[in-house]
Design a protein around this motif. Structure first.
Motif, PDB file in Angstrom:
ATOM      1  N   VAL A   1      16.691  32.293  62.705  1.00  0.00           N
ATOM      2  CA  VAL A   1      15.469  31.739  62.274  1.00  0.00           C
ATOM      3  C   VAL A   1      15.212  31.830  61.006  1.00  0.00           C
ATOM      4  N   GLY A   2      15.265  30.555  60.215  1.00  0.00           N
ATOM      5  CA  GLY A   2      15.128  30.642  58.741  1.00  0.00           C
ATOM      6  C   GLY A   2      15.858  29.785  57.976  1.00  0.00           C
ATOM      7  N   THR A   3      15.440  29.502  56.843  1.00  0.00           N
ATOM      8  CA  THR A   3      16.380  28.658  55.767  1.00  0.00           C
ATOM      9  C   THR A   3      16.946  29.618  54.763  1.00  0.00           C
ATOM     10  N   HIS A   4      17.399  29.329  53.833  1.00  0.00           N
ATOM     11  CA  HIS A   4      17.653  30.033  52.609  1.00  0.00           C
ATOM     12  C   HIS A   4      16.564  30.577  52.010  1.00  0.00           C
ATOM     13  N   GLU A   5      15.444  30.011  52.208  1.00  0.00           N
ATOM     14  CA  GLU A   5      14.105  30.439  51.467  1.00  0.00           C
ATOM     15  C   GLU A   5      13.775  31.625  52.038  1.00  0.00           C
ATOM     16  N   VAL A   6      14.080  32.305  53.073  1.00  0.00           N
ATOM     17  CA  VAL A   6      13.952  33.578  53.276  1.00  0.00           C
ATOM     18  C   VAL A   6      14.064  34.721  52.299  1.00  0.00           C
ATOM     19  N   PHE A   7      15.189  34.515  51.556  1.00  0.00           N
ATOM     20  CA  PHE A   7      15.672  35.167  50.460  1.00  0.00           C
ATOM     21  C   PHE A   7      14.686  35.043  49.119  1.00  0.00           C
ATOM     22  N   PHE A   8      13.643  34.624  49.213  1.00  0.00           N
ATOM     23  CA  PHE A   8      12.953  34.398  47.826  1.00  0.00           C
ATOM     24  C   PHE A   8      12.625  35.800  47.185  1.00  0.00           C
ATOM     25  N   LYS A   9      12.498  36.669  47.923  1.00  0.00           N
ATOM     26  CA  LYS A   9      12.262  37.971  47.171  1.00  0.00           C
ATOM     27  C   LYS A   9      13.464  38.408  46.500  1.00  0.00           C
ATOM     28  N   GLN A  10      14.639  38.279  47.013  1.00  0.00           N
ATOM     29  CA  GLN A  10      15.704  38.413  46.143  1.00  0.00           C
ATOM     30  C   GLN A  10      16.087  37.531  45.129  1.00  0.00           C
ATOM     31  N   ILE A  11      15.740  36.161  45.259  1.00  0.00           N
ATOM     32  CA  ILE A  11      16.036  35.390  44.182  1.00  0.00           C
ATOM     33  C   ILE A  11      15.087  35.554  43.034  1.00  0.00           C
ATOM     34  N   ARG A  12      13.949  36.111  43.289  1.00  0.00           N
ATOM     35  CA  ARG A  12      12.744  36.330  42.241  1.00  0.00           C
ATOM     36  C   ARG A  12      13.309  37.637  41.492  1.00  0.00           C
ATOM     37  N   ALA A  13      13.849  38.684  42.478  1.00  0.00           N
ATOM     38  CA  ALA A  13      14.036  39.913  41.707  1.00  0.00           C
ATOM     39  C   ALA A  13      15.254  40.070  41.078  1.00  0.00           C
ATOM     40  N   LEU A  14      16.327  39.659  41.524  1.00  0.00           N
ATOM     41  CA  LEU A  14      17.625  39.610  41.183  1.00  0.00           C
ATOM     42  C   LEU A  14      18.238  38.581  40.494  1.00  0.00           C
ATOM     43  N   GLY A  15      17.445  37.217  40.411  1.00  0.00           N
ATOM     44  CA  GLY A  15      18.097  35.970  40.063  1.00  0.00           C
ATOM     45  C   GLY A  15      18.378  35.890  38.722  1.00  0.00           C
ATOM     46  N   ASP A  16      17.851  36.953  37.573  1.00  0.00           N
ATOM     47  CA  ASP A  16      18.205  37.016  36.387  1.00  0.00           C
ATOM     48  C   ASP A  16      19.292  37.791  35.859  1.00  0.00           C
ATOM     49  N   MET A  17      19.397  38.556  36.814  1.00  0.00           N
ATOM     50  CA  MET A  17      20.629  39.511  36.339  1.00  0.00           C
ATOM     51  C   MET A  17      21.959  39.282  37.348  1.00  0.00           C
ATOM     52  N   HIS A  18      21.997  38.442  38.302  1.00  0.00           N
ATOM     53  CA  HIS A  18      23.150  38.012  39.134  1.00  0.00           C
ATOM     54  C   HIS A  18      23.044  36.699  39.351  1.00  0.00           C
ATOM     55  N   ARG A  19      24.123  35.896  39.627  1.00  0.00           N
ATOM     56  CA  ARG A  19      24.114  34.466  40.204  1.00  0.00           C
ATOM     57  C   ARG A  19      23.780  34.704  41.660  1.00  0.00           C
ATOM     58  N   ILE A  20      22.495  34.464  42.076  1.00  0.00           N
ATOM     59  CA  ILE A  20      22.058  34.524  43.311  1.00  0.00           C
ATOM     60  C   ILE A  20      22.266  32.992  43.967  1.00  0.00           C
ATOM     61  N   VAL A  21      22.952  32.919  45.106  1.00  0.00           N
ATOM     62  CA  VAL A  21      23.141  31.691  45.806  1.00  0.00           C
ATOM     63  C   VAL A  21      22.679  31.959  47.275  1.00  0.00           C
ATOM     64  N   ALA A  22      21.554  31.432  47.686  1.00  0.00           N
ATOM     65  CA  ALA A  22      20.919  31.490  48.875  1.00  0.00           C
ATOM     66  C   ALA A  22      21.050  30.404  49.732  1.00  0.00           C
ATOM     67  N   ALA A  23      21.894  30.332  50.707  1.00  0.00           N
ATOM     68  CA  ALA A  23      22.342  28.874  51.339  1.00  0.00           C
ATOM     69  C   ALA A  23      22.076  28.753  52.838  1.00  0.00           C
ATOM     70  N   THR A  24      21.673  27.635  53.033  1.00  0.00           N
ATOM     71  CA  THR A  24      21.075  27.380  54.658  1.00  0.00           C
ATOM     72  C   THR A  24      22.380  26.534  54.993  1.00  0.00           C
ATOM     73  N   TYR A  25      23.156  27.230  55.884  1.00  0.00           N
ATOM     74  CA  TYR A  25      24.419  26.655  56.312  1.00  0.00           C
ATOM     75  C   TYR A  25      24.044  25.663  57.681  1.00  0.00           C
ATOM     76  N   PRO A  26      24.962  24.757  57.822  1.00  0.00           N
ATOM     77  CA  PRO A  26      24.755  23.523  58.676  1.00  0.00           C
ATOM     78  C   PRO A  26      24.860  23.893  60.254  1.00  0.00           C
ATOM     79  N   ALA A  27      24.189  23.019  60.955  1.00  0.00           N
ATOM     80  CA  ALA A  27      24.372  23.481  62.599  1.00  0.00           C
ATOM     81  C   ALA A  27      25.467  22.899  63.075  1.00  0.00           C
ATOM     82  N   CYS A  28      26.494  23.809  62.971  1.00  0.00           N
ATOM     83  CA  CYS A  28      27.847  23.376  63.645  1.00  0.00           C
ATOM     84  C   CYS A  28      27.762  23.983  65.145  1.00  0.00           C
ATOM     85  N   GLU A  29      28.630  23.402  65.884  1.00  0.00           N
ATOM     86  CA  GLU A  29      28.546  23.739  67.207  1.00  0.00           C
ATOM     87  C   GLU A  29      29.073  25.305  67.448  1.00  0.00           C
TER      88      GLU A  29
END
Length: 260
Positions: free
Chosen positions: A45-73
């Motif tokens: 349950v959730g898109t990559h946006e569930v990691f908004f707190k990590q993006i906000r807190a760590l995004g300047d120190m690390h290259r944070i890539v939060a991703a929503t993967y496709p609906a594969c079978e």
């Protein structure tokens, strides 16, 4: 259904990107920082946006890539698609962090492509679908239903929870921000998950992170999952439920930084 405004902190519309790789669409945020890269992948349950707190807190120190993967079978298809995504964004050598279902299919990635990442964090994970099928929201009877019925059942269940930031986020996702078809495809893969071959990665490249108060993964299941990785670091947070990135972000972020 509850509606969320555009001011909800997890709405990252101004930062969201999309890319087609080998016929699959990936939606993601890339902070583009020069620090060590960390890839974050959500559960059912959730898109990559569930990691908004990590993006906000760590995004300047690390290259944070939060991703929503496709609906594969199948999880194997997701794993193959992820390898292509990583190479497309030149993320080889990143720390890769998977939550719940993502922690499952990342085991397939790590087994088939041991040099792709410098390390993995398997968060709130499981080894096979039997570990979660007793939970009513993961029952085979429910997941056999149409996608809209599954989404509505999950929405009704979450609505009964006490008011919280997590509840608001989940209602937002289940209200349409995450398509019902994506939810169903992930849940089908979860309950049908089979044991993955034991990883050949060095133990120092694996962290198993779980939560003592996880309402979905039982204590027995958490222990069984950790035993799959002898010698690996195991970190059990005292709180965080099934979503420590939301419910206990300070401790979660500390683990990410220490592992990166």
């Amino acid at each position: 259904m509850d509606s969320m405004t555009a001011t909800s902190p997890w709405h990252l519309d101004e930062r969201n990107r999309a890319v087609q790789v080998d016929g699959y669409e990936w939606r993601y945020v890339d902070t583009g920082s020069s620090g060590p890269a960390i890839v974050l992948l959500p559960g059912s349950v959730g898109t990559h946006e569930v990691f908004f707190k990590q993006i906000r807190a760590l995004g300047d120190m690390h290259r944070i890539v939060a991703a929503t993967y496709p609906a594969c079978e199948t999880p194997e298809q997701v794993a193959t698609a992820f390898v292509s995504f990583v190479r497309h964004l030149k993320l080889e050598g990143a720390l890769v962090v998977g939550s719940s279902y993502a922690a499952y299919w990342l085991q397939i990635v790590a087994t088939a492509h041991p040099q792709l990442a410098r390390g993995y964090i398997f968060g709130n994970g499981f080894t096979n679908g039997a570990m979660v099928r007793n939970h009513p929201l993961f029952s085979e009877t429910l997941i056999a239903q149409d996608a809209d019925i599954i989404q509505r059942t999950w929405h009704e269940a979450v609505t009964r929870h006490a008011e919280s930031e997590l509840r608001s986020m989940q209602l937002d996702m289940l209200g349409g921000r995450q398509p019902a078809s994506v939810l169903r495809s992930r849940l089908l893969a979860v309950i049908g998950a089979k044991d993955v071959s034991v990883l050949q990665l060095p133990a120092e490249r694996i962290v198993v992170m779980d939560c003592a108060d996880d309402p979905i993964i039982t204590t027995e299941a958490r222990d069984a999952f950790a035993k799959q990785f002898p010698g690996a670091t195991r970190i059990t947070l005292d709180r965080g439920g099934h979503y420590p990135h939301v419910l206990n972000p300070e401790a979660y972020n500390e683990v990410l930084q220490r592992s990166a």
